[in-house]
Design a protein around this motif. Structure first.
Motif, PDB file in Angstrom:
ATOM      1  N   THR A  79       0.836  -1.206   0.000  1.00 48.89           N
ATOM      2  CA  THR A  79       0.000   0.000   0.000  1.00 48.89           C
ATOM      3  C   THR A  79       0.869   1.254   0.000  1.00 48.89           C
ATOM      4  O   THR A  79       1.880   1.312   0.699  1.00 48.89           O
ATOM      5  CB  THR A  79      -0.900   0.009   1.259  1.00 48.89           C
ATOM      6  OG1 THR A  79      -1.715  -1.156   1.265  1.00 48.89           O
ATOM      7  CG2 THR A  79      -1.772   1.250   1.318  1.00 48.89           C
ATOM      8  N   VAL A 125       1.232   5.128   1.155  1.00 48.33           N
ATOM      9  CA  VAL A 125       0.724   5.967   2.241  1.00 48.33           C
ATOM     10  C   VAL A 125       0.573   7.397   1.726  1.00 48.33           C
ATOM     11  O   VAL A 125       1.488   7.936   1.093  1.00 48.33           O
ATOM     12  CB  VAL A 125       1.685   5.940   3.454  1.00 48.33           C
ATOM     13  CG1 VAL A 125       1.141   6.808   4.592  1.00 48.33           C
ATOM     14  CG2 VAL A 125       1.891   4.499   3.931  1.00 48.33           C
ATOM     15  N   SER A 128      -4.092   9.369   4.730  1.00 51.44           N
ATOM     16  CA  SER A 128      -4.329   7.965   5.053  1.00 51.44           C
ATOM     17  C   SER A 128      -4.768   7.827   6.506  1.00 51.44           C
ATOM     18  O   SER A 128      -4.421   8.644   7.361  1.00 51.44           O
ATOM     19  CB  SER A 128      -3.069   7.132   4.815  1.00 51.44           C
ATOM     20  OG  SER A 128      -2.759   7.031   3.446  1.00 51.44           O
ATOM     21  N   ASP A 186      -5.227   2.100   9.313  1.00 50.82           N
ATOM     22  CA  ASP A 186      -4.945   1.246   8.149  1.00 50.82           C
ATOM     23  C   ASP A 186      -3.453   1.108   7.884  1.00 50.82           C
ATOM     24  O   ASP A 186      -2.979   0.011   7.566  1.00 50.82           O
ATOM     25  CB  ASP A 186      -5.627   1.826   6.901  1.00 50.82           C
ATOM     26  CG  ASP A 186      -7.141   1.822   7.017  1.00 50.82           C
ATOM     27  OD1 ASP A 186      -7.673   0.915   7.682  1.00 50.82           O
ATOM     28  OD2 ASP A 186      -7.777   2.737   6.470  1.00 50.82           O
ATOM     29  N   VAL A 187      -2.703   2.212   7.989  1.00 46.44           N
ATOM     30  CA  VAL A 187      -1.302   2.196   7.543  1.00 46.44           C
ATOM     31  C   VAL A 187      -0.292   2.223   8.684  1.00 46.44           C
ATOM     32  O   VAL A 187       0.909   2.051   8.450  1.00 46.44           O
ATOM     33  CB  VAL A 187      -1.027   3.367   6.578  1.00 46.44           C
ATOM     34  CG1 VAL A 187      -1.969   3.306   5.373  1.00 46.44           C
ATOM     35  CG2 VAL A 187      -1.142   4.719   7.282  1.00 46.44           C
ATOM     36  N   LEU A 224       2.533   6.915   8.565  1.00 47.67           N
ATOM     37  CA  LEU A 224       1.809   8.159   8.287  1.00 47.67           C
ATOM     38  C   LEU A 224       2.628   9.372   8.719  1.00 47.67           C
ATOM     39  O   LEU A 224       2.670  10.391   8.013  1.00 47.67           O
ATOM     40  CB  LEU A 224       0.459   8.149   8.993  1.00 47.67           C
ATOM     41  CG  LEU A 224      -0.434   9.374   8.748  1.00 47.67           C
ATOM     42  CD1 LEU A 224      -0.683   9.598   7.259  1.00 47.67           C
ATOM     43  CD2 LEU A 224      -1.766   9.231   9.484  1.00 47.67           C
TER      44      LEU A 224
END
Length: 321
Positions: free
Chosen positions: A99, A101, A105, A109-110, A115
Motif C-alpha cells: 500500500t 501511504v 491515510s 490502516d497504515v 503516516l
C-alpha cells in the motif's frame, strides 16, 4: 497493568518473572542462527532492489529513535538532490496488500509511524509485509527514485541493503537475552558486524551519535499556534510510544506536568482528553489525534543532532557510490 507495560518493566527496570520465559528465548536463538545459516548457504534466497538502499534499525525493542533518524536522513539526502523513498512494514496497520501511504491515510490502516513519515517528508512511502514488494511498488510508480530508506528491517534478512545503520540504545536493560525473556531482537554481538554503521543515541556520546533534545516550544494540534512550554499552565503529558521514560525525564527538566503512559501505538479517543488540562503529546501520537475534539492539545517536537563526522562520512559514501 497491560501486557506491554509488564514486559517493558521486566526489560528495563527489574527482571523477575520474565526468567520463566528463558526456554522460549533459547528457541529463538536456535531459530536465529538457523536462519543465518540458511541464508549463508543460499538455501533461503536474498533479493536486491535496483536502487541504493539504507536500512535503519536497532537491537532492542521499542523507542530508540529509528523513525526520527529516518526523517533526518531523508531530509539530508533531499538537500543533496537525491530522490528518496521510504519503505516500512506499517506496524500495527490493518492493511492487507502492499500500500502507498498518503497525507490523508488513516493511521488505523497504515500505522502511525508510516503516516508520520509521509506527513513530515512528503516523499513516496510504501508499506508491505515484504519490504522487497514495498520497494518494487515504490520504484514502479516513482521511477526517478535514487535511494530507498527502510524504516526498521535489520532483521529482514531476505532483502540485501547497501548500508545498514544500527542505533545502539543507551538505556539500562535487565538482561541481554533474545525475546521474549530479554529485549533483544538479535544478539548484542551484532554491533560488531563489519557491514554495520553504529550510532549511539546517548546524549553523552561525543562520537558517532544521533540524539535529540526537546524543543521548548509546542504547537497546537488544531490551530498550529506555537507557544513556549513555560507559558502553558496545568500540563498533562499523554504518551503512547515505545520507551516513554526518556522523554518524560527530559520534559521534567523543562516544566512541571502530570502524565499518563499508554501502550505503544495506542489509538486515543475523546475520552482520553476530557479533563481541563493543556495536553502534551508526541508527533507520532499526533497523527492519531486529528479527530479529537479538544483545542488544548499541544504537540511536542524535538531537535535532532547527528555527529558531523559520521554524517559527512555517510553522505560521502552514498554520493560517491
Amino acid at each position: 497493568m497491560s501486557i506491554e507495560k509488564f514486559f517493558t518493566d521486566q526489560y528495563y527496570k527489574q527482571a523477575n518473572l520474565i526468567w520463566l520465559l528463558a526456554p522460549l528465548s533459547l528457541i529463538n536463538y536456535f531459530i536465529y542462527y538457523l536462519r543465518i545459516g540458511l541464508y549463508k548457504f543460499n538455501i533461503f534466497k536474498q533479493k536486491k532492489l535496483p536502487v541504493t538502499t539504507i536500512v535503519v534499525g536497532n537491537l532492542i525493542v521499542g523507542g530508540s529513535g529509528k523513525t526520527q533518524l529516518v526523517i533526518y536522513l531523508a531530509k539530508l539526502l533531499k538537500k543533496n538532490n537525491i530522490n528518496v523513498g521510504i519503505i516500512s512494514r506499517g506496524y500495527k496497520g490493518k492493511f492487507k496488500n502492499t500500500t502507498e501511504v498518503f497525507d490523508n491515510s488513516n493511521p488505523v490502516d497504515v500505522g502511525d509511524e508510516a503516516l508520520l513519515l509521509k506527513q513530515k517528508l512528503n516523499i513516496p512511502v510504501f508499506i508491505s509485509k515484504s519490504r522487497f514488494d514495498a520497494g518494487n511498488a515504490l520504484i514502479k510508480k516513482y521511477n526517478d527514485t535514487d535511494l530507498i530508506i527502510s524504516d526498521d528491517g535489520l532483521q529482514h534478512k531476505s532483502l540485501i541493503f547497501d548500508y545498514k545503520i544500527l542505533i545502539n540504545d543507551d538505556r539500562y536493560v535487565t538482561n541481554h537475552l533474545l525475546l521474549p525473556a530479554g529485549p533483544f531482537r538479535e544478539p548484542l554481538s551484532k554491533i560488531l558486524d563489519n557491514d554495520i554503521l553504529v550510532l549511539s543515541n546517548s546524549l553523552e556520546s561525543k562520537k558517532d551519535f544521533f540524539n535529540f533534545s526537546l524543543n521548548q516550544k509546542v504547537t497546537n494540534l488544531k490551530t498550529n499556534e506555537k507557544i513556549a512550554l513555560n507559558k502553558l499552565p496545568n500540563l498533562h503529558l499523554s504518551i503512547g510510544i515505545g520507551y516513554p521514560y526518556r522523554l518524560i525525564n527530559s520534559l521534567k527538566k523543562l516544566c512541571d506536568f502530570k502524565y499518563r503512559i499508554y501502550d505503544d501505538h495506542y489509538y486515543f479517543t475523546n475520552n482520553d482528553f476530557k479533563d481541563n488540562f493543556n495536553y502534551l503529546i508526541t508527533e507520532k501520537d499526533s497523527v492519531k489525534c486529528t479527530n479529537i475534539k479538544n483545542n488544548n492539545i499541544w504537540v511536542l517536537k524535538s531537535d535532532p543532532r547527528m555527529c558531523p563526522v559520521f554524517e559527512k562520512k555517510l553522505l560521502g559514501k552514498i554520493l560517491n557510490g
